[in-house]
Design a protein around this motif. Sequence first.
Motif, short mmCIF file in Angstrom:
data_model
loop_
_atom_site.label_atom_id
_atom_site.label_comp_id
_atom_site.label_asym_id
_atom_site.label_seq_id
_atom_site.Cartn_x
_atom_site.Cartn_y
_atom_site.Cartn_z
N ALA A 1 2.98 -6.50 33.70
CA ALA A 1 3.38 -7.65 32.53
C ALA A 1 3.20 -8.70 33.03
O ALA A 1 3.15 -9.71 32.01
CB ALA A 1 5.21 -7.44 32.62
N ASP A 2 2.87 -9.23 34.17
CA ASP A 2 2.41 -10.35 34.67
C ASP A 2 1.70 -10.25 35.82
O ASP A 2 1.61 -9.51 36.69
CB ASP A 2 3.73 -11.63 34.79
N ALA A 3 0.74 -11.44 36.00
CA ALA A 3 -0.05 -11.28 37.05
C ALA A 3 0.42 -11.20 38.54
O ALA A 3 -0.22 -10.69 39.43
CB ALA A 3 -1.02 -12.60 37.23
N GLU A 4 1.82 -11.60 38.69
CA GLU A 4 2.14 -11.39 39.94
C GLU A 4 2.72 -10.10 40.17
O GLU A 4 3.21 -9.71 41.38
CB GLU A 4 3.31 -12.55 40.29
N ALA A 5 2.94 -9.17 39.13
CA ALA A 5 3.68 -7.95 39.12
C ALA A 5 2.71 -7.06 40.02
O ALA A 5 1.42 -7.06 40.23
CB ALA A 5 3.75 -7.43 37.70
N LYS A 6 3.25 -5.68 40.67
CA LYS A 6 2.57 -4.77 41.54
C LYS A 6 1.44 -4.11 40.44
O LYS A 6 2.04 -3.99 39.27
CB LYS A 6 3.42 -3.60 41.99
N ARG A 7 0.10 -3.81 40.90
CA ARG A 7 -0.69 -3.10 40.03
C ARG A 7 -0.73 -1.76 40.21
O ARG A 7 -1.51 -1.06 39.60
CB ARG A 7 -2.03 -3.72 40.38
N TYR A 8 0.46 -1.07 40.72
CA TYR A 8 0.43 0.28 40.91
C TYR A 8 2.09 0.65 40.84
O TYR A 8 2.76 -0.46 40.62
CB TYR A 8 -0.13 0.48 42.44
N LEU A 9 2.17 2.08 40.61
CA LEU A 9 3.53 2.38 40.90
C LEU A 9 3.60 3.38 42.02
O LEU A 9 2.81 4.14 42.12
CB LEU A 9 3.93 3.15 39.40
N VAL A 10 4.70 3.28 42.78
CA VAL A 10 5.14 4.32 43.76
C VAL A 10 6.52 4.90 43.34
O VAL A 10 7.51 4.17 43.04
CB VAL A 10 5.42 3.65 45.15
N LYS A 11 6.41 6.29 43.16
CA LYS A 11 7.56 6.71 42.55
C LYS A 11 7.98 8.03 43.51
O LYS A 11 7.36 8.77 43.60
CB LYS A 11 7.31 7.17 40.99
N SER A 12 9.46 7.93 43.55
CA SER A 12 9.80 9.29 44.42
C SER A 12 9.99 10.47 43.33
O SER A 12 10.85 10.31 42.58
CB SER A 12 11.01 8.83 45.18
N ILE A 13 9.42 11.56 43.83
CA ILE A 13 9.78 12.81 42.89
C ILE A 13 9.97 13.85 44.23
O ILE A 13 8.89 14.45 44.90
CB ILE A 13 8.20 13.03 42.16
#
Length: 251
Positions: A1-13
Amino acid sequence: ADAEAKRYLVKSIGDINFGFICYTYETPYDSDTVKALNGLPMNSTTSPLINSFDYDHIDTFYADIEKQLGLMKKDGADVLAVYMHWGDEYKLSANSWQKKMAQKLCDLGVDVIIGGHPHVVEPVELITSTDGESKTVCLYSMGNFVSNQRRNLMGLKSGHTEDGAIFEMTFSKYSDGSVYFEEVDITPTWVHLYKENGKQVHSVVPLSENMDAASLGLDKTDAGLTNAKASYERTMTLVGTGLDDCNKWLD
């Protein structure tokens, strides 16, 4: 959403932390300072929001993704999965760039590579790291999940543009907390096109060796079951050997 946001996702499954990141290839533009995607120039606001790479500056990509993978691990990722938008449209095998990049991603510790862009399914490959210490499962292209790229409309008349694949990966965790790769599987899919109530319907059909036409809606066209079986054979011809290699390793 913005340049400071994380560029990946870590999700618990299921008590396992999965790290996901995506990259797409850049296309040439008339300025070395402007990033372009699919021939469309990005501006200074949008460029930082997109994970992309340039084949002419591939080492920059390698350095960038190595940094991002490290951040994903710091955020607790047990499994590293990379989605790559790469390759050549309508080619049934990976090109040299896909092969080289997949090997590098394997060497960087990526567990799974899932590719897209060619609009046809490409093979599965079990890749061994250069040091021989780890392996990566790579599906070079998932094909078309839902599309109107019918064989009669395409230069490629084989029907492969009607085919896709659901890529399934199973991971488990030992009592000591370590995570391991348990199983790899693919469900081939086919886009069944038919008319219903005066409208065109594009139905994504999961395929198997023994299919029941009525339960899958394949009886809505005269050749539905025949075409679905042909699609299944096309996809399994491409991915079968690689799937066997993966599951033999996992056994």
